[in-house]
Design an enzyme around this catalytic site. Structure first.
Site, PDB file in Angstrom:
ATOM      1  N   GLY A 155       7.806   6.720  10.931  1.00 56.30           N
ATOM      2  CA  GLY A 155       6.475   6.516  11.507  1.00 56.30           C
ATOM      3  C   GLY A 155       6.447   6.023  12.937  1.00 56.30           C
ATOM      4  O   GLY A 155       5.524   6.351  13.683  1.00 56.30           O
TER       5      GLY A 155
ATOM      6  N   ASP B 182       4.724   1.933  12.872  1.00 59.55           N
ATOM      7  CA  ASP B 182       3.480   2.635  13.199  1.00 59.55           C
ATOM      8  C   ASP B 182       2.256   1.828  12.774  1.00 59.55           C
ATOM      9  O   ASP B 182       1.304   1.698  13.530  1.00 59.55           O
ATOM     10  CB  ASP B 182       3.458   4.038  12.552  1.00 59.55           C
ATOM     11  CG  ASP B 182       3.722   4.045  11.040  1.00 59.55           C
ATOM     12  OD1 ASP B 182       3.998   2.979  10.453  1.00 59.55           O
ATOM     13  OD2 ASP B 182       3.667   5.144  10.443  1.00 59.55           O
TER      14      ASP B 182
ATOM     15  N   ASP C 246       0.043  -2.445   7.075  1.00 59.87           N
ATOM     16  CA  ASP C 246      -0.962  -2.188   6.047  1.00 59.87           C
ATOM     17  C   ASP C 246      -0.937  -3.351   5.051  1.00 59.87           C
ATOM     18  O   ASP C 246      -1.504  -4.401   5.318  1.00 59.87           O
ATOM     19  CB  ASP C 246      -0.634  -0.836   5.407  1.00 59.87           C
ATOM     20  CG  ASP C 246      -1.691  -0.341   4.441  1.00 59.87           C
ATOM     21  OD1 ASP C 246      -2.877  -0.567   4.706  1.00 59.87           O
ATOM     22  OD2 ASP C 246      -1.323   0.280   3.427  1.00 59.87           O
TER      23      ASP C 246
ATOM     24  N   GLY D 108       1.636  -5.110   4.448  1.00 59.30           N
ATOM     25  CA  GLY D 108       2.554  -6.096   5.031  1.00 59.30           C
ATOM     26  C   GLY D 108       3.912  -6.118   4.345  1.00 59.30           C
ATOM     27  O   GLY D 108       4.836  -6.775   4.817  1.00 59.30           O
TER      28      GLY D 108
ATOM     29  N   THR E 224       6.303  -3.807   3.885  1.00 58.78           N
ATOM     30  CA  THR E 224       7.436  -3.168   4.562  1.00 58.78           C
ATOM     31  C   THR E 224       8.006  -4.087   5.642  1.00 58.78           C
ATOM     32  O   THR E 224       9.214  -4.359   5.667  1.00 58.78           O
ATOM     33  CB  THR E 224       7.002  -1.829   5.193  1.00 58.78           C
ATOM     34  OG1 THR E 224       6.450  -1.007   4.170  1.00 58.78           O
ATOM     35  CG2 THR E 224       8.168  -1.117   5.841  1.00 58.78           C
ATOM     36  N   LEU E 225       7.144  -4.577   6.524  1.00 60.80           N
ATOM     37  CA  LEU E 225       7.647  -5.413   7.622  1.00 60.80           C
ATOM     38  C   LEU E 225       8.176  -6.741   7.104  1.00 60.80           C
ATOM     39  O   LEU E 225       9.161  -7.264   7.614  1.00 60.80           O
ATOM     40  CB  LEU E 225       6.581  -5.608   8.696  1.00 60.80           C
ATOM     41  CG  LEU E 225       6.299  -4.360   9.544  1.00 60.80           C
ATOM     42  CD1 LEU E 225       5.356  -4.686  10.693  1.00 60.80           C
ATOM     43  CD2 LEU E 225       7.590  -3.751  10.093  1.00 60.80           C
TER      44      LEU E 225
ATOM     45  N   LYS F 194      -4.167  -2.809   9.843  1.00 57.88           N
ATOM     46  CA  LYS F 194      -5.304  -2.770   8.906  1.00 57.88           C
ATOM     47  C   LYS F 194      -5.334  -4.105   8.171  1.00 57.88           C
ATOM     48  O   LYS F 194      -4.868  -4.200   7.034  1.00 57.88           O
ATOM     49  CB  LYS F 194      -5.108  -1.642   7.887  1.00 57.88           C
ATOM     50  CG  LYS F 194      -5.433  -0.254   8.393  1.00 57.88           C
ATOM     51  CD  LYS F 194      -5.647   0.720   7.238  1.00 57.88           C
ATOM     52  CE  LYS F 194      -4.440   1.541   6.976  1.00 57.88           C
ATOM     53  NZ  LYS F 194      -4.644   2.650   6.014  1.00 57.88           N
TER      54      LYS F 194
ATOM     55  N   ASP G  65       1.897   9.870   9.073  1.00 55.78           N
ATOM     56  CA  ASP G  65       1.901  11.093   8.273  1.00 55.78           C
ATOM     57  C   ASP G  65       1.067  10.991   7.016  1.00 55.78           C
ATOM     58  O   ASP G  65       0.734   9.906   6.538  1.00 55.78           O
ATOM     59  CB  ASP G  65       3.334  11.403   7.833  1.00 55.78           C
ATOM     60  CG  ASP G  65       3.803  10.438   6.734  1.00 55.78           C
ATOM     61  OD1 ASP G  65       3.747   9.213   6.962  1.00 55.78           O
ATOM     62  OD2 ASP G  65       4.194  10.914   5.645  1.00 55.78           O
TER      63      ASP G  65
ATOM     64  N   ARG H  23       2.273  14.258  11.776  1.00 58.61           N
ATOM     65  CA  ARG H  23       2.845  13.262  12.694  1.00 58.61           C
ATOM     66  C   ARG H  23       2.689  13.702  14.144  1.00 58.61           C
ATOM     67  O   ARG H  23       2.696  12.880  15.056  1.00 58.61           O
ATOM     68  CB  ARG H  23       4.339  13.066  12.390  1.00 58.61           C
ATOM     69  CG  ARG H  23       4.634  12.389  11.059  1.00 58.61           C
ATOM     70  CD  ARG H  23       6.064  11.874  11.052  1.00 58.61           C
ATOM     71  NE  ARG H  23       6.578  11.582   9.724  1.00 58.61           N
ATOM     72  CZ  ARG H  23       6.432  10.416   9.094  1.00 58.61           C
ATOM     73  NH1 ARG H  23       5.767   9.441   9.656  1.00 58.61           N
ATOM     74  NH2 ARG H  23       6.949  10.231   7.889  1.00 58.61           N
TER      75      ARG H  23
HETATM   76  P1  IMP Z   1       2.853  -1.613   4.249  1.00 58.34           P
HETATM   77  O1  IMP Z   1       4.196  -1.890   3.694  1.00 58.34           O
HETATM   78  O2  IMP Z   1       1.806  -1.484   3.195  1.00 58.34           O
HETATM   79  O3  IMP Z   1       2.418  -2.528   5.379  1.00 58.34           O
HETATM   80  O4  IMP Z   1       2.861  -0.153   4.762  1.00 58.34           O
HETATM   81  C1  IMP Z   1       3.489   0.275   5.841  1.00 58.34           C
HETATM   82  C2  IMP Z   1       3.766   1.745   5.688  1.00 58.34           C
HETATM   83  O5  IMP Z   1       2.781   2.434   4.878  1.00 58.34           O
HETATM   84  C3  IMP Z   1       3.672   2.342   7.058  1.00 58.34           C
HETATM   85  O6  IMP Z   1       4.927   2.307   7.702  1.00 58.34           O
HETATM   86  C4  IMP Z   1       3.204   3.744   6.761  1.00 58.34           C
HETATM   87  O7  IMP Z   1       4.316   4.572   6.532  1.00 58.34           O
HETATM   88  C5  IMP Z   1       2.410   3.658   5.476  1.00 58.34           C
HETATM   89  N1  IMP Z   1       0.948   3.649   5.738  1.00 58.34           N
HETATM   90  C6  IMP Z   1       0.081   2.643   5.503  1.00 58.34           C
HETATM   91  N2  IMP Z   1      -1.179   2.986   5.866  1.00 58.34           N
HETATM   92  C7  IMP Z   1      -1.094   4.244   6.350  1.00 58.34           C
HETATM   93  C8  IMP Z   1      -2.066   5.155   6.903  1.00 58.34           C
HETATM   94  O8  IMP Z   1      -3.274   4.888   7.046  1.00 58.34           O
HETATM   95  N3  IMP Z   1      -1.586   6.370   7.281  1.00 58.34           N
HETATM   96  C9  IMP Z   1      -0.276   6.731   7.195  1.00 58.34           C
HETATM   97  N4  IMP Z   1       0.667   5.916   6.687  1.00 58.34           N
HETATM   98  C10 IMP Z   1       0.260   4.676   6.274  1.00 58.34           C
HETATM   99 MG    MG Z   2       4.768   6.743   6.333  1.00 61.37          MG
END
Ligand code: IMP
Ligand code: MG
Length: 181
Positions: free
Chosen positions: A48, A104, A107, A109, A111-112, A135, A163, A169
């Protein structure tokens, strides 16, 4: 000049290419102010961050080292569920380095948070995070990024590296897809 036509699957452009470019230039200045002349080890979360980081990186004036990490969350298609695994870690040594983790979108949180936990085990001199989009309304675990391009509402977006099932992308703007794609 060629007319820019919208991709047929796009319902709405949320952030135009011009706005994204201006914001990335401003982010690069913020990051440069923060680190001064210190070397920064940049870790991009694949896939991403590729498009965003490609543009950001070229505007950073300090010495940088570049690496990447592949993380996957299991289950849902458009959102990440609870489990995040690091599929392919970075190769550089991060010990006593200033690390900037770039993704990218922030969301839930998860993953980070997961990647930050792993990086901290290497005892970096500092660890900061930078995301193109945030978000905050979707957060499941507490997480604040140090550098944020745009804060957006709870909509699933694509483009500029983001994506849906690995597609879109390449769109040069951030967009919401039509229903039923
Ligand atoms: P988290 O672990 O929920 O913060 O999600 C992070 C990952 O979810 C990002 O690196 C994206 O790959 C994917 N993601 C979350 N929201 C979106 C979106 O609105 N569009 C595309 N990918 C998203
Ligand atoms: Mg993704």
């Amino acid at each position: 000049m060629a007319r820019t036509s919208l991709h047929p699957d796009v319902a709405e452009v949320l952030i135009s290419q011009a706005r994204i470019r201006r914001r990335i230039a401003a982010l690069a200045r913020e990051i440069a102010r923060c680190y001064g002349h210190a070397e920064v080890s940049i870790i991009g979360v694949l896939n991403g961050s590729m498009v965003f980081l490609g543009e950001l990186l070229r505007q950073l004036p300090m010495q940088t080292r570049l690496d990447s990490v592949v993380a996957r969350s299991y289950g849902a298609r458009t959102t990440s569920n609870g489990r995040v695994s690091i599929r392919r870690p970075w190769h550089l040594s991060l010990r006593r380095k200033h690390v900037l983790l770039v993704d990218d979108i922030l969301d839930t949180g998860r993953t980070l948070r997961r990647i930050c936990e792993r990086i901290r085990r290497e005892n970096p001199a500092s660890l900061r995070t930078c995301v193109l989009l945030d978000k905050p309304s979707r957060r499941v675990v507490p997480f604040t990024a140090d550098f944020v391009g745009f804060t957006i509402p709870d909509k699933f977006v694509v483009g500029y590296g983001l994506d849906f099932a690995e597609r879109y992308r390449n769109l040069p703007y951030i967009a919401v897809l039509r229903r039923g794609i």
